[in-house]
Design a protein around this motif. Structure first.
Motif, short mmCIF file in Angstrom:
data_model
loop_
_atom_site.label_atom_id
_atom_site.label_comp_id
_atom_site.label_asym_id
_atom_site.label_seq_id
_atom_site.Cartn_x
_atom_site.Cartn_y
_atom_site.Cartn_z
N ILE A 1 0.82 -1.21 0.00
CA ILE A 1 0.00 0.00 0.00
C ILE A 1 0.86 1.27 0.00
N ALA A 2 2.15 1.11 0.27
CA ALA A 2 3.06 2.26 0.26
C ALA A 2 4.48 1.70 0.33
N ALA A 3 5.45 2.61 0.28
CA ALA A 3 6.84 2.20 0.44
C ALA A 3 7.59 3.31 1.16
N ILE A 4 8.54 2.92 1.99
CA ILE A 4 9.41 3.87 2.68
C ILE A 4 10.84 3.66 2.19
N THR A 5 11.54 4.76 1.96
CA THR A 5 12.93 4.66 1.48
C THR A 5 13.84 5.56 2.30
N VAL A 6 15.12 5.22 2.25
CA VAL A 6 16.18 6.06 2.84
C VAL A 6 17.20 6.31 1.73
N ALA A 7 17.54 7.58 1.51
CA ALA A 7 18.45 7.94 0.42
C ALA A 7 19.68 8.66 0.96
N ALA A 8 20.81 8.41 0.31
CA ALA A 8 22.07 9.07 0.68
C ALA A 8 22.95 9.17 -0.56
N THR A 9 24.05 9.90 -0.45
CA THR A 9 25.00 9.96 -1.57
C THR A 9 25.55 8.57 -1.83
N ASN A 10 25.99 8.34 -3.05
CA ASN A 10 26.54 7.04 -3.41
C ASN A 10 27.69 6.63 -2.49
N SER A 11 28.55 7.57 -2.17
CA SER A 11 29.73 7.25 -1.34
C SER A 11 29.33 6.90 0.09
N ARG A 12 28.24 7.46 0.56
CA ARG A 12 27.78 7.20 1.94
C ARG A 12 27.02 5.87 2.03
N MET A 13 26.29 5.51 0.98
CA MET A 13 25.44 4.32 1.03
C MET A 13 26.27 3.07 0.71
N THR A 14 27.20 2.75 1.62
CA THR A 14 28.02 1.55 1.48
C THR A 14 27.23 0.34 1.95
#
Length: 252
Positions: A217-230
């Motif tokens: 019914i929905a989605a939750i996301t977390v976003a960061a810079t490519n270098s941070r999202m290891t």
């Protein structure tokens, strides 16, 4: 007589919508709708075609099955304030942004698109260029859309990716094949992960919010810079993201 006939048509339309809404995400066949509602097949066909024309239903290109259309979602957004999705989800988004330090998002499905309903920035000093609230992108392009897509069957995911194929090239030359590769990885890992597509330089991970019928019914996301999202960061965020989506599943 005209009033009685019109009222009967409305009742039949509502019966059809409720029936299809209670089914699976794969939709329902014309024959199944006619049988379940005890309609003559030509009557059911005319009714369903009219609902498709008005956007209340959609018909999957491959299977020809009927499912809820984008207008149902749009009407829901204008429903009473007693069920305001953003208000219900905001505390969870705030807490997740504070815990991770990064930007959190809420997405919902509208037809073959994912629509961003809310965004909360975390306290980490370097924040990402963000998908704006209200933005609409094909399912699978961003982590929210990929999370929603990952909760669907392979057949439905294939149908959707083929339907949105002409719109994908602006997202880093994304293709239906690329989206299905991400869908497969999400099935294996248990979460959606995609980068450099919706916003260059940004990687995001997401999970669907599932209701008691097993539907996203929905989605939750977390976003960061490519270098941070290891991978290390992904492993840290994933338990928090799971707790957040589970909490929302219970609320909704």
């Amino acid at each position: 007589m005209p009033d009685r006939t019109s009222a009967q048509t409305v009742r039949r339309a509502m019966q059809a919508l409720k029936l299809i809404a209670s089914g699976t995400s794969d939709g329902m066949r014309l024959a199944d709708v006619a049988k379940a509602l005890n309609f003559e097949r030509p009557t059911a066909h005319r009714l369903l075609k009219a609902l498709v024309a008005e956007g209340m239903l959609t018909q999957h290109p491959g299977s020809r099955r009927y499912a809820l259309g984008s207008l149902v979602f749009e009407l829901g957004l204008n429903a009473t304030h007693q069920f305001n999705l953003v208000d219900i989800c905001r505390p969870t988004l705030n807490a997740l942004a504070e815990q991770t330090g990064d930007t959190t998002f809420l997405f919902v499905r509208s037809g073959n698109d994912a629509v961003c309903l809310a965004r909360v920035q975390g306290p980490y000093p370097i924040q990402t260029p963000a998908v704006p609230v209200g933005a609409r992108q094909p399912l699978g392009v961003n982590a929210g859309g990929l999370a929603l897509l990952s909760a669907l069957s392979e057949r439905e995911a294939l149908e959707i990716t083929q339907a949105v194929a002409p719109r994908l090239t602006i997202y880093g030359n994304l293709s239906p094949e690329h989206i299905m590769e991400h869908w497969t990885k999400a099935q294996a890992s248990g979460y959606a992960l995609i980068g450099n597509r919706a916003v260059p330089g940004v990687t995001a991970m997401g999970l669907p919010v599932i209701n008691e019928k097993g539907k996203p019914i929905a989605a939750i996301t977390v976003a960061a810079t490519n270098s941070r999202m290891t991978q290390e960061r992904i492993d840290e965020i994933l338990p928090l993201l799971r707790l957040a989506t589970e909490a929302l599943s219970r609320k909704l």
